[in-house]
Motif scaffolding. Structure first.
Motif, PDB file in Angstrom:
ATOM      1  N   UNK A   1      11.783  51.397  56.064  1.00  0.00           N
ATOM      2  CA  UNK A   1      12.133  52.328  54.989  1.00  0.00           C
ATOM      3  C   UNK A   1      13.063  51.660  53.985  1.00  0.00           C
ATOM      4  N   UNK A   2      13.977  50.820  54.465  1.00  0.00           N
ATOM      5  CA  UNK A   2      14.862  50.078  53.558  1.00  0.00           C
ATOM      6  C   UNK A   2      14.046  49.077  52.746  1.00  0.00           C
ATOM      7  N   UNK A   3      13.108  48.404  53.396  1.00  0.00           N
ATOM      8  CA  UNK A   3      12.232  47.454  52.694  1.00  0.00           C
ATOM      9  C   UNK A   3      11.460  48.176  51.593  1.00  0.00           C
ATOM     10  N   UNK A   4      10.904  49.337  51.913  1.00  0.00           N
ATOM     11  CA  UNK A   4      10.163  50.117  50.912  1.00  0.00           C
ATOM     12  C   UNK A   4      11.079  50.567  49.774  1.00  0.00           C
ATOM     13  N   UNK A   5      12.300  50.930  50.098  1.00  0.00           N
ATOM     14  CA  UNK A   5      13.279  51.327  49.090  1.00  0.00           C
ATOM     15  C   UNK A   5      13.547  50.160  48.138  1.00  0.00           C
ATOM     16  N   UNK A   6      13.787  48.986  48.688  1.00  0.00           N
ATOM     17  CA  UNK A   6      14.058  47.810  47.855  1.00  0.00           C
ATOM     18  C   UNK A   6      12.849  47.473  46.993  1.00  0.00           C
ATOM     19  N   UNK A   7      11.666  47.586  47.577  1.00  0.00           N
ATOM     20  CA  UNK A   7      10.437  47.331  46.827  1.00  0.00           C
ATOM     21  C   UNK A   7      10.303  48.310  45.660  1.00  0.00           C
ATOM     22  N   UNK A   8      10.670  49.561  45.889  1.00  0.00           N
ATOM     23  CA  UNK A   8      10.575  50.588  44.845  1.00  0.00           C
ATOM     24  C   UNK A   8      11.530  50.310  43.683  1.00  0.00           C
ATOM     25  N   UNK A   9      12.569  49.525  43.930  1.00  0.00           N
ATOM     26  CA  UNK A   9      13.493  49.170  42.851  1.00  0.00           C
ATOM     27  C   UNK A   9      12.976  48.000  42.032  1.00  0.00           C
ATOM     28  N   UNK A  10      11.841  47.448  42.446  1.00  0.00           N
ATOM     29  CA  UNK A  10      11.273  46.307  41.737  1.00  0.00           C
ATOM     30  C   UNK A  10      11.690  44.972  42.315  1.00  0.00           C
ATOM     31  N   UNK A  11      12.357  44.984  43.454  1.00  0.00           N
ATOM     32  CA  UNK A  11      12.799  43.732  44.066  1.00  0.00           C
ATOM     33  C   UNK A  11      11.594  42.953  44.588  1.00  0.00           C
ATOM     34  N   UNK A  12      11.503  41.666  44.250  1.00  0.00           N
ATOM     35  CA  UNK A  12      10.395  40.842  44.751  1.00  0.00           C
ATOM     36  C   UNK A  12      10.477  40.636  46.269  1.00  0.00           C
ATOM     37  N   UNK A  13       9.334  40.426  46.879  1.00  0.00           N
ATOM     38  CA  UNK A  13       9.244  40.213  48.325  1.00  0.00           C
ATOM     39  C   UNK A  13      10.159  39.070  48.764  1.00  0.00           C
ATOM     40  N   UNK A  14      10.213  38.002  47.971  1.00  0.00           N
ATOM     41  CA  UNK A  14      11.040  36.842  48.319  1.00  0.00           C
ATOM     42  C   UNK A  14      12.514  37.235  48.459  1.00  0.00           C
TER      43      UNK A  14
END
Length: 136
Positions: free
Chosen positions: A51-64
Motif C-alpha cells: 500500500x505504501x508502494x502504491x501510494x508513492x507510485x500515485x505521487x509520480x515517484x519512479x520505480x527506481x
C-alpha cells in the motif's frame, strides 16, 4: 498468521498479478516469502508495504526511487533521515499537484456555471465577453 497468495493480494489491492510480479522483479518486495515450491506467500505486513508502494507510485515517484526507499527500509534506523526527507519531498509534490488540480477545478466550475446560465437563458449570447469564437 494469515498468509495470502499473489492472486488474493492482487484482488485485495486492486492490482494485477502481472504488476505484483513486476514489482518483485524490480526488487520492491524483498520481504515476501516463498513456499517450498517457489510461490510467493504474502503476510499482512506485506500488504501494508505494498500500500505504501502504491501510494508513492500515485505521487509520480519512479520505480527506481521506490526501490531506493525499500532498500533504506531494509537498512534500518541508519536511513530514518533519508526516509523522512523523502516523504517531506513527496508531500510537497502532492501539495503542488493538489494546487494545480484546484486551479483546474476553478476553471471547470466557471464553465459549468457559464453553460448552466446559457442553458437557462436559451442562448450563449448572454456571455458575449466569455464566449469562445471559432471562425472558419
Amino acid at each position: 498468521m494469515k498468509t495470502y497468495t499473489i492472486s488474493e493480494v492482487a484482488k485485495e489491492l486492486n492490482l494485477t498479478v502481472y504488476t505484483l510480479r513486476y514489482y518483485d522483479k524490480e526488487g520492491l518486495m524483498p520481504f515476501v516469502g516463498r513456499t517450498p515450491s517457489g510461490n510467493r506467500l504474502f503476510k499482512e505486513s506485506d500488504l501494508s508495504a505494498l500500500k505504501v508502494i502504491e501510494c508513492l507510485k500515485a505521487t509520480g515517484m519512479p520505480i527506481k526511487e521506490i526501490k531506493n526507499f525499500i532498500d533504506w527500509c531494509s537498512e534500518g534506523d541508519a536511513t530514518l533521515q533519508q526516509r523522512y526527507d523523502m516523504f517531506l519531498e513527496r508531500r510537497a509534490n502532492v501539495e503542488a499537484q493538489m494546487e494545480e488540480l484546484r486551479k483546474t477545478m476553478e476553471v471547470i466550475e466557471h464553465k459549468c456555471l457559464y453553460y448552466k446560465t446559457a442553458l437557462e437563458a436559451g442562448t450563449e449570447d448572454i456571455h458575449k465577453e466569455d464566449k469562445i469564437e471559432i471562425n472558419s
